[in-house]
Design a protein around this motif. Structure first.
Motif, PDB file in Angstrom:
ATOM      1  N   LEU A 238      41.685  56.883  38.578  1.00  0.00           N
ATOM      2  CA  LEU A 238      41.919  55.453  38.413  1.00  0.00           C
ATOM      3  C   LEU A 238      40.980  54.638  39.306  1.00  0.00           C
ATOM      4  O   LEU A 238      40.404  53.635  38.879  1.00  0.00           O
ATOM      5  N   VAL A 239      40.793  55.067  40.551  1.00  0.00           N
ATOM      6  CA  VAL A 239      39.856  54.374  41.450  1.00  0.00           C
ATOM      7  C   VAL A 239      38.441  54.437  40.884  1.00  0.00           C
ATOM      8  O   VAL A 239      37.701  53.454  40.899  1.00  0.00           O
ATOM      9  N   ARG A 240      38.082  55.602  40.359  1.00  0.00           N
ATOM     10  CA  ARG A 240      36.752  55.751  39.754  1.00  0.00           C
ATOM     11  C   ARG A 240      36.588  54.793  38.574  1.00  0.00           C
ATOM     12  O   ARG A 240      35.528  54.192  38.378  1.00  0.00           O
ATOM     13  N   PHE A 241      37.652  54.619  37.784  1.00  0.00           N
ATOM     14  CA  PHE A 241      37.612  53.708  36.639  1.00  0.00           C
ATOM     15  C   PHE A 241      37.503  52.254  37.106  1.00  0.00           C
ATOM     16  O   PHE A 241      36.730  51.468  36.544  1.00  0.00           O
ATOM     17  N   LEU A 242      38.267  51.889  38.137  1.00  0.00           N
ATOM     18  CA  LEU A 242      38.230  50.517  38.649  1.00  0.00           C
ATOM     19  C   LEU A 242      36.865  50.152  39.226  1.00  0.00           C
ATOM     20  O   LEU A 242      36.470  48.987  39.230  1.00  0.00           O
ATOM     21  N   ASN A 243      36.128  51.168  39.704  1.00  0.00           N
ATOM     22  CA  ASN A 243      34.804  50.938  40.290  1.00  0.00           C
ATOM     23  C   ASN A 243      33.666  51.264  39.328  1.00  0.00           C
ATOM     24  O   ASN A 243      32.525  51.478  39.751  1.00  0.00           O
ATOM     25  N   ASN A 245      31.780  49.626  37.258  1.00  0.00           N
ATOM     26  CA  ASN A 245      30.567  48.793  37.254  1.00  0.00           C
ATOM     27  C   ASN A 245      30.172  48.333  38.659  1.00  0.00           C
ATOM     28  O   ASN A 245      29.496  47.321  38.818  1.00  0.00           O
ATOM     29  N   LYS A 246      30.620  49.088  39.661  1.00  0.00           N
ATOM     30  CA  LYS A 246      30.286  48.765  41.049  1.00  0.00           C
ATOM     31  C   LYS A 246      29.545  49.945  41.675  1.00  0.00           C
ATOM     32  O   LYS A 246      29.599  51.059  41.167  1.00  0.00           O
ATOM     33  N   THR A 274      32.969  49.627  47.992  1.00  0.00           N
ATOM     34  CA  THR A 274      31.780  49.424  47.166  1.00  0.00           C
ATOM     35  C   THR A 274      30.953  48.297  47.768  1.00  0.00           C
ATOM     36  O   THR A 274      31.361  47.653  48.741  1.00  0.00           O
ATOM     37  N   ASP A 275      29.790  48.045  47.161  1.00  0.00           N
ATOM     38  CA  ASP A 275      28.943  46.946  47.642  1.00  0.00           C
ATOM     39  C   ASP A 275      29.420  45.597  47.127  1.00  0.00           C
ATOM     40  O   ASP A 275      28.777  44.570  47.323  1.00  0.00           O
ATOM     41  N   ASN A 276      30.571  45.581  46.456  1.00  0.00           N
ATOM     42  CA  ASN A 276      31.150  44.352  45.915  1.00  0.00           C
ATOM     43  C   ASN A 276      31.768  43.518  47.038  1.00  0.00           C
ATOM     44  O   ASN A 276      31.962  44.007  48.146  1.00  0.00           O
TER      45      ASN A 276
END
Length: 420
Positions: A238-243, A245-246, A274-276
Motif C-alpha cells: 500500500l505504501v508503494r502504491f501511495l508513492n 508517482n513520487k 519521498t522528495d515530495n
C-alpha cells in the motif's frame, strides 16, 4: 394556556425498532449524500471482511447492480439462522432488524473486527427500500427479505427451483457457505442513490492491501467493468502504491509486532520518505480506515519523533549552534505511512458509529512501543538510510525557519512603512 402546560407526556416520543435510524440517519451513517450512500456499502463489505480477519473467508464479491442496488457476498461461516434463545426469532432476523445485535460483542466469535456496535447491517436495512439476505449453511440456502427494515416473511430455506435464480447462485457461483446481502438504498433518504464505481474500487483496493492473501472481486453490472484485488505484500504494498508517482529517498521501513497488555493489540506500520512536500499518513483499525486519525496515529508520530531525536543525539547529529531545532512538523514533509492495528472487537472504541477516529488509549502505547523499538533497530542497522531521512528532515526545518524569517521581515517592513 401556558407553554409549560402544553408540554406533557404526550410530547415525549419513543422510537422503536429501526425508527431512530430513519429519523436521524446522520447519527448512524454520517450523512445522506454520496458519502453516506457509500458508507452503507462499506458496512456490509466490512462484515464480510470481518469473516476474513477471523480466518473463515477467502473471497469477497461486490457487485453494483443495474437496478440501483448493490450485492456483497463472501465464503465465510454464514450468519446463524437458528432460533435466538432470548428473542425467539431467527438469529438472522435479529441481526438484520434490531440495533445493537450482532456477533461482535462476543470475543469468541470475533477476535478482531471493524464492527462493534451491532448497528451497521440493521442501519443499512432501515435505509433500504428492499433488502435480501441469503445464508449458505448446512447444505442449504436460507433467505429473508425486508422492506424498510421490516421482514416480509420468516427466515426459510430456498426451494430447489428458487436456488436457480437466487443471488447466491446467479452472481457468486461455487460458494457452499457464507452470506450474500442485496440492498437497494431508499431514494427518499439519500440525495443520490447512484454508486460511484471508482470510489468503491479505491476503497476495496485499500481493504485488499490490509487483508494480505484475501481476494476481493468487484463487478459493475451497469458498465460491465470489473477488477480483482489480491496482495501478498500487505501494507508495504500500500505504501508503494501511495508513492507510485513520487521519488522515495529510502527503502520502505516495516514494523510488525504484538503489544501484550490488558488488551492484546497487533501493530503493523510501514513508512517511507519521498522528495515530495506533502504528508500522507493513513490509519486503520481492524480494516476500518480512520480518516480523522486517533490514538494509533498519535502513537506512531510520538515514536517517530522520539526515535529520530534519540538517534541524532546518540550520533552527535544535533545542530551544535542551536539554530536549527527539529520539531514534529519537520518530520511530516514527504512522509508516507500506514498505521494498522488489530484488537479485540469487544474492546475497540471509535469516536462515533461512522468510525472516523480511534479513541483507545491502549492503542497509542501499543503503536509507540512496537514502532519505536523497531525503528531504533532499523536506524542502527541501516545508518546510511537513517542519514538520508535526517537530511530530509533538516532541510524541512531550515525551510521552515527561512520562511518564518521572510515572513517576519515582511511584517516589520509593513509596520515601518505605516509609521512613516
Amino acid at each position: 394556556m401556558s407553554a409549560m402546560s402544553d408540554y406533557t407526556a404526550a410530547n415525549i416520543q419513543v422510537l422503536e425498532g429501526l425508527e431512530p435510524v430513519r429519523k436521524r440517519p446522520g447519527m448512524y451513517i454520517g450523512s445522506t449524500d454520496e458519502r453516506g450512500l457509500h458508507h452503507l456499502l462499506a458496512e456490509i463489505v466490512d462484515n464480510s471482511l470481518d469473516e476474513a480477519i477471523a480466518g473463515f473467508a477467502k473471497d469477497v464479491y461486490v457487485i453494483i447492480l443495474a437496478d440501483g442496488g448493490a450485492l456483497v457476498s463472501d465464503d465465510g461461516r454464514g450468519i446463524p439462522v437458528d432460533i435466538h434463545p432470548k428473542t425467539g426469532a431467527s438469529a438472522l432476523e435479529v441481526t438484520m432488524t434490531q440495533l445493537h445485535a450482532g456477533g461482535k460483542f462476543d470475543a469468541r466469535a470475533y477476535q478482531a473486527s471493524g464492527g462493534l456496535h451491532g448497528i451497521g447491517a440493521s442501519a443499512v436495512n432501515a435505509l433500504s427500500t428492499d433488502m435480501r439476505v441469503e445464508v449458505r449453511r448446512d447444505n442449504q440456502i436460507y433467505m429473508q427479505e425486508y422492506n424498510i427494515g421490516k421482514p416480509k416473511e420468516k427466515v426459510r430455506p430456498l426451494t430447489q427451483a428458487e436456488r436457480q435464480t437466487s443471488y447466491s447462485t446467479k452472481y457468486v457461483p461455487f460458494l457452499t457457505q457464507g452470506t450474500t446481502t442485496y440492498f437497494k438504498p431508499d431514494a427518499s433518504i439519500f440525495s443520490t442513490t447512484t454508486f460511484n464505481y471508482k470510489r468503491i474500487k479505491d476503497t476495496l483496493r485499500e481493504r485488499a492491501y490490509l487483508m494480505a492473501g484475501i481476494k476481493i472481486h468487484l463487478f459493475d453490472e451497469r458498465t460491465k467493468e470489473e477488477c480483482h484485488f489480491y496482495f501478498e505484500g500487505g501494507i508495504k504494498s500500500l505504501v508503494r502504491f501511495l508513492n507510485l508517482n513520487k521519488k522515495p529517498i529510502h527503502e520502505i521501513i516495516h514494523a510488525k509486532g504484538q503489544a501484550e497488555g490488558v488488551i492484546p493489540i497487533g501493530v503493523e506500520v510501514a513508512m517511507q520518505y519521498t522528495d515530495n512536500f506533502n504528508e500522507n499518513v493513513v490509519g486503520f483499525a481492524n480494516v476500518i480506515r480512520t480518516p480523522d486519525g486517533g490514538t494509533h496515529v498519535t502513537g506512531f508520530r510520538m515514536a517517530l519523533t522520539r526515535a529520530i531525536k534519540d538517534y541524532m543525539k546518540a550520533n552527535d547529529m544535533l545542530d551544535k549552534n542551536g539554530k536549527v531545532e527539529i520539531t514534529s512538523d519537520d518530520l511530516k514533509e514527504g512522509l508516507t505511512a500506514v498505521v494498522f492495528i488489530k484488537m479485540p472487537a469487544a474492546d475497540i472504541q471509535f469516536e462515533s458509529q461512522t468510525k472516523t477516529k480511534l479513541n483507545n488509549n491502549e492503542a497509542q502505547q501499543a503503536v509507540y512501543s512496537v514502532f519505536k523499538d523497531a525503528l531504533d533497530v532499523y536506524f542502527e542497522e541501516h545508518p546510511s538510510e537513517a542519514r538520508k531521512i535526517i537530511e530530509k528532515i533538516y532541510l524541512a526545518a531550515k525551510a521552515r525557519l527561512a520562511a518564518r524569517a521572510a515572513r517576519d521581515a515582511v511584517v516589520r517592513k509593513g509596520v515601518l512603512e505605516g509609521m512613516t
